[in-house]
Design an enzyme around this catalytic site. Structure first.
Site, PDB file in Angstrom:
ATOM      1  N   ARG A   1       0.203  14.825   9.523  1.00 13.47           N
ATOM      2  CA  ARG A   1      -0.607  14.046  10.481  1.00 13.47           C
ATOM      3  C   ARG A   1      -0.125  14.269  11.908  1.00 13.47           C
ATOM      4  O   ARG A   1      -0.896  14.217  12.857  1.00 13.47           O
ATOM      5  CB  ARG A   1      -0.564  12.549  10.135  1.00 13.47           C
ATOM      6  CG  ARG A   1      -1.277  12.234   8.828  1.00 13.47           C
ATOM      7  CD  ARG A   1      -1.280  10.746   8.521  1.00 13.47           C
ATOM      8  NE  ARG A   1      -1.445  10.539   7.078  1.00 13.47           N
ATOM      9  CZ  ARG A   1      -1.774   9.399   6.499  1.00 13.47           C
ATOM     10  NH1 ARG A   1      -1.964   8.321   7.238  1.00 13.47           N
ATOM     11  NH2 ARG A   1      -1.905   9.307   5.189  1.00 13.47           N
TER      12      ARG A   1
ATOM     13  N   ASP B   1      -3.668   2.627  -5.559  1.00 12.42           N
ATOM     14  CA  ASP B   1      -2.370   2.588  -4.861  1.00 12.42           C
ATOM     15  C   ASP B   1      -2.151   1.328  -4.028  1.00 12.42           C
ATOM     16  O   ASP B   1      -1.373   1.341  -3.082  1.00 12.42           O
ATOM     17  CB  ASP B   1      -2.207   3.843  -3.983  1.00 12.42           C
ATOM     18  CG  ASP B   1      -2.986   3.749  -2.690  1.00 12.42           C
ATOM     19  OD1 ASP B   1      -4.032   3.070  -2.675  1.00 12.42           O
ATOM     20  OD2 ASP B   1      -2.534   4.333  -1.688  1.00 12.42           O
ATOM     21  N   GLU B   2      -2.816   0.249  -4.381  1.00 17.18           N
ATOM     22  CA  GLU B   2      -2.672  -0.997  -3.616  1.00 17.18           C
ATOM     23  C   GLU B   2      -2.458  -2.179  -4.545  1.00 17.18           C
ATOM     24  O   GLU B   2      -3.122  -2.276  -5.575  1.00 17.18           O
ATOM     25  CB  GLU B   2      -3.962  -1.319  -2.870  1.00 17.18           C
ATOM     26  CG  GLU B   2      -4.218  -0.598  -1.606  1.00 17.18           C
ATOM     27  CD  GLU B   2      -5.633  -0.948  -1.156  1.00 17.18           C
ATOM     28  OE1 GLU B   2      -5.776  -1.780  -0.257  1.00 17.18           O
ATOM     29  OE2 GLU B   2      -6.573  -0.403  -1.756  1.00 17.18           O
TER      30      GLU B   2
ATOM     31  N   ASP C   1       0.861  -1.188   0.000  1.00 22.42           N
ATOM     32  CA  ASP C   1       0.000   0.000   0.000  1.00 22.42           C
ATOM     33  C   ASP C   1       0.899   1.242   0.000  1.00 22.42           C
ATOM     34  O   ASP C   1       1.763   1.386   0.877  1.00 22.42           O
ATOM     35  CB  ASP C   1      -0.877  -0.036   1.273  1.00 22.42           C
ATOM     36  CG  ASP C   1      -1.906   1.081   1.285  1.00 22.42           C
ATOM     37  OD1 ASP C   1      -2.171   1.650   0.215  1.00 22.42           O
ATOM     38  OD2 ASP C   1      -2.419   1.395   2.371  1.00 22.42           O
TER      39      ASP C   1
END
Ligand code: DCP
Length: 574
Positions: free
Chosen positions: A102, A162-163, A60
Site C-alpha cells: 500500500r 475476518d471480523e 478486524d
C-alpha cells in the site's frame, strides 16, 4: 407510556431515548422497507441500548488473505505482496494488499499488471482455485483459528471471514473488581500503544505516557474505567492471536458495536483504538454519513439529497419526530440514535456461520448464455456447498434447512431492464446430487419468472437473449441437530420421501428477493466474499466463452462420496 414505538402507525409525539428504553420492545424483530418495495434492503431499526457501560470490541484482521498466504510462504513476509484473483487477465484482480504494498500506492481496485507497474517488486500470489473458482477454505479455516482464541474472554460473534465482535463487559467488570488497572504498576506495552480518541497528544508529550495516565486515572467514571480494562484485555487477546496464529489484527474498543466498528479501522495495521464516552460527539460530528454502516446505500443518498445531511453530526439538527415523519418510526429513531452514538445492537454469541454459500461471477463476455452452461456451474457450486454442509454436520452437528439460489441476469432486448432475477428457496435435501437437482430446478423456476413463461427459450443449447452474470447457492436456517440420534435418522429418512418431490410446480418455491440471512453487513455471508467484484473489459475478443463438458462420471463419484460420508456419520451415531 403504554404504547411501544413499533405499535404506532404515525409519529404521535417526540420520542426521547428514555421513552424508547422504557418501551422495552422498540424495534425488536421489526423491519421497515424504504420505499416499500419487496426486495429492497431492510431499513435499520432502533434497538434500546441495554446499558452504556458495556465494553465492546470489534477485531478486524489486517490484509487478511495476504497474511494467510505469507504464513504459508514465510519468505514473503515484509515484502510488498498482494493476493490476486485466479483470473489471469491483466494479472488478475487484486483482492488483498499488504501494508508494504500500500505504501507504493497499490490498491485493491488494481489488476496485477497495474500493481507491477507501480511497484515492480510486488509479489503476486494467486488465490487457491478449486472447481474453476476461488477456494476460500484456507482463509475460512484461518479465520476460525482466530475466533477460537478471541472467544476465550467473552461473548464472541463472527461477523465475517475476518471480523469478530466481542462483548467483554463481564471480563472488564471482573478485572475492575479483582485487579483494577488504576492500581497496576506495569501496563503492557501493547496496551500503551493504544490510540485513545480525544487524548491530547499535541503538546509534544510522550504518547505512551498519556495512555498510561488515562488508564491509571482514579477519578474516571465507571464507563471509562471499564474501557481501560477493555484496553488491557483486547491488547492481550491480540498478542495471543499473534503468538498462536502469526496473524496481526486491529481492534476498536467502545461501549457499543457501532462505535467499536468505526474505531477498528482508524489505526491499522496491528493497533487498537478506543472511543471514550466523551469523544463520541467529536468522532461522529465530521464523519461522512455514507461511512456509517447501513447508510452506504439508498437511505444514505436520501439523507444527502433530500435533507442535506452530509455528516453524522448534521443529523443532530433534526428532532426525532421529523426523522420519523420522513423515514418511519423505527428508522427515524435509529437515525436520531446514531447521531448521538447510541446503538443497542447486542453481540450475538455465534462462532459458526449462520449460512454457507458458494458463488461465482461471470462478468462481461463470460456471462452464461446456455442452460447447460448454467447447470455445469451450478453443479460446481452445489458440490462445494454440499462438502461444507457435510463438514458442518460432521464437526458441529448442525443441519441446514433452506437452499437458496441467487442469480444476476440481463436480457439483451429488455424493456424492463430493472427486473431482477428472482431468488428462489426450497427445503434443503442433503446429498450433492439432490442439492444439484434442487438448485437447477430453482434456477429454472427463477428463469421462467425472469423471462416470462413464453418470453424465451429456456431449454436447449442457446438462450434467446438472456445472460447470467452471477450465480450463487446458499444454505441457511442452520440449527444444531435435535438431541437424540433417533431424530437424525428420521430427518434423513424423511428426506427421501420429502415434499420436495412436488418441486415441479414453481408455486411450491418460496420467492425471496433477498438472501434469507440476517440484515445488515454484520451477517456472515460468504456468498459475497467468494467471488470479489472484478472489472472486466467490454471487448468480446479477449476470452473465449467456453463451457467445459459436464463430467458425469465425476459427478457420480462425488455423489457417492457424499453418500458415504453421511452413511459413516450415521454409523458413528448408532
Ligand atoms: N476480500 C475479497 N474481495 C473483496 C474484499 C475483500 O475477496 N472485494 C477478501 C480479501 C481480504 C478479506 O476479504 O483480505 C478481508 O477483507 P477486508 O475488507 O477486511 O480487507 P483486508 O483484511 O484485506 O485489509 P484491511 O487490513 O484493510 O482490513
Amino acid at each position: 407510556m403504554t404504547k411501544t414505538i413499533t405499535e404506532c402507525r404515525v409519529a404521535p409525539r417526540f420520542y426521547s431515548r428514555n421513552d424508547v428504553l422504557r418501551s422495552g420492545r422498540a424495534g425488536t424483530g421489526h423491519y421497515r422497507r424504504f420505499g416499500g418495495k419487496r426486495g429492497e434492503r431492510a431499513m435499520p431499526v432502533a434497538k434500546p441500548e441495554s446499558s452504556d457501560s458495556r465494553v465492546i470490541a470489534h477485531v478486524d484482521m489486517d490484509c487478511f488473505y495476504v497474511q494467510v498466504e505469507q504464513r504459508k510462504q514465510p519468505q514473503l513476509r515484509g515484502l510488498p505482496t498482494a493476493v490476486v484473483q485466479y483470473n489471469e487477465w491483466k494479472g488478475g484482480a487484486l483482492i488483498a494488499v499488504s501494508y508494504e504494498a500500500r505504501k507504493f500506492g497499490i490498491k485493491r481496485s488494481m489488476r496485477g499488471e497495474e500493481a507491477k507497474e507501480v511497484c515492480p517488486q510486488v509479489q503476486l500470489v494467486q488465490v487457491p482455485v478449486a472447481r474453476g473458482k476461488a477456494d476460500l477454505s484456507g482463509y475460512r479455516n484461518a479465520g476460525s483459528e482466530v475466533v477460537s482464541i478471541l472467544a476465550r474472554r467473552g461473548r464472541c460473534e463472527r461477523a465475517s471471514i475476518d471480523e469478530v465482535y466481542l462483548d467483554l463487559t463481564d471480563a472488564a467488570e471482573m478485572m475492575l473488581a479483582d485487579n483494577p488497572p488504576q492500581g497496576m504498576e506495569t501496563i503492557d506495552e501493547e496496551a500503551l500503544k493504544s490510540h485513545i480518541l480525544g487524548l491530547n497528544n499535541e503538546d509534544g508529550s510522550d504518547v505512551k505516557e498519556n495512555v498510561r495516565k488515562w488508564i491509571h486515572r482514579h477519578n474516571a467514571d465507571h464507563r471509562d474505567k471499564l474501557l481501560a480494562c477493555g484496553i488491557l484485555i483486547v491488547a492481550e487477546l491480540r498478542m495471543q492471536v499473534l503468538k498462536e496464529t502469526e496473524f496481526t489484527c486491529s481492534a476498536g474498543i467502545a461501549h457499543n458495536k457501532m462505535l467499536a466498528k468505526l474505531a477498528s479501522g482508524m489505526n491499522k495495521p496491528a493497533q487498537q483504538t478506543v472511543v471514550p464516552f466523551s469523544s463520541v460527539k467529536g468522532l461522529l460530528d465530521t464523519l461522512p454519513i455514507r461511512k456509517m454502516k447501513q447508510l452506504g446505500g439508498k437511505l444514505g443518498i436520501s439523507l444527502q439529497m433530500d435533507i442535506g445531511v452530509n455528516t453524522v453530526g448534521d443529523l443532530l439538527q433534526f428532532p426525532e419526530e421529523k426523522l420519523q415523519e420522513r423515514y418511519g418510526i423505527n428508522t427515524g429513531t435509529w437515525l436520531w440514535n446514531i447521531a448521538r452514538g447510541i446503538s443497542g445492537e447486542e453481540v450475538e454469541g455465534r462462532l459458526l456461520p449462520k449460512s454457507h454459500g458458494s458463488g461465482k461471477t461471470f462478468p462481461g463476455p463470460r456471462a452464461l448464455k446456455t442452460v447447460p452452461a448454467v447447470q455445469h456451474w451450478l453443479n460446481q457450486l452445489c458440490e462445494e456447498l454440499s462438502e461444507r454442509l457435510c463438514s458442518d454436520l460432521d464437526q458441529n452437528k448442525r443441519i441446514a434447512h433452506t437452499l437458496t439460489l441467487h442469480a444476476r441476469a440481463y436480457k439483451s432486448s429488455d424493456s424492463d431492464s430493472q427486473k431482477k432475477f428472482p431468488s428462489k428457496s426450497c427445503p434443503l435435501r442433503y446429498g450433492t446430487a439432490k442439492i444439484q437437482e434442487d438448485a437447477f430446478n430453482l434456477f429454472q423456476a427463477g428463469l421462467r419468472e425472469y423471462i416470462g413463461f413464453y418470453g424465451g427459450k429456456t431449454r436447449g443449447s442457446h438462450c434467446r437473449g438472456w445472460g447470467i452474470t452471477s450465480l450463487s447457492v446458499s444454505a441457511s436456517k442452520i440449527v444444531p441437530i435435535p438431541s437424540g440420534t433417533c431424530s437424525i435418522a428420521k430427518y434423513f429418512h424423511g428426506q427421501s420421501t420429502s415434499h420436495f418431490s412436488s418441486m415441479q410446480s414453481s408455486d411450491n418455491l418460496n420467492t425471496e428477493a433477498t438472501l434469507s440471512l440476517p440484515s445488515g453487513s454484520e451477517c456472515y455471508s460468504e456468498v459475497n466474499l467468494s467471488e470479489p467484484k472484478i472489472d472486466f473489459p467490454k471487448e468480446e475478443s479477449w476470452i473465449k466463452d467456453t463451457v467445459p463438458d459436464l463430467d458425469l462420471q465425476e459427478q457420480k463419484v462425488n455423489f457417492l462420496k457424499t453418500k458415504l460420508l453421511l452413511f459413516s456419520f450415521l454409523q458413528i451415531l448408532f
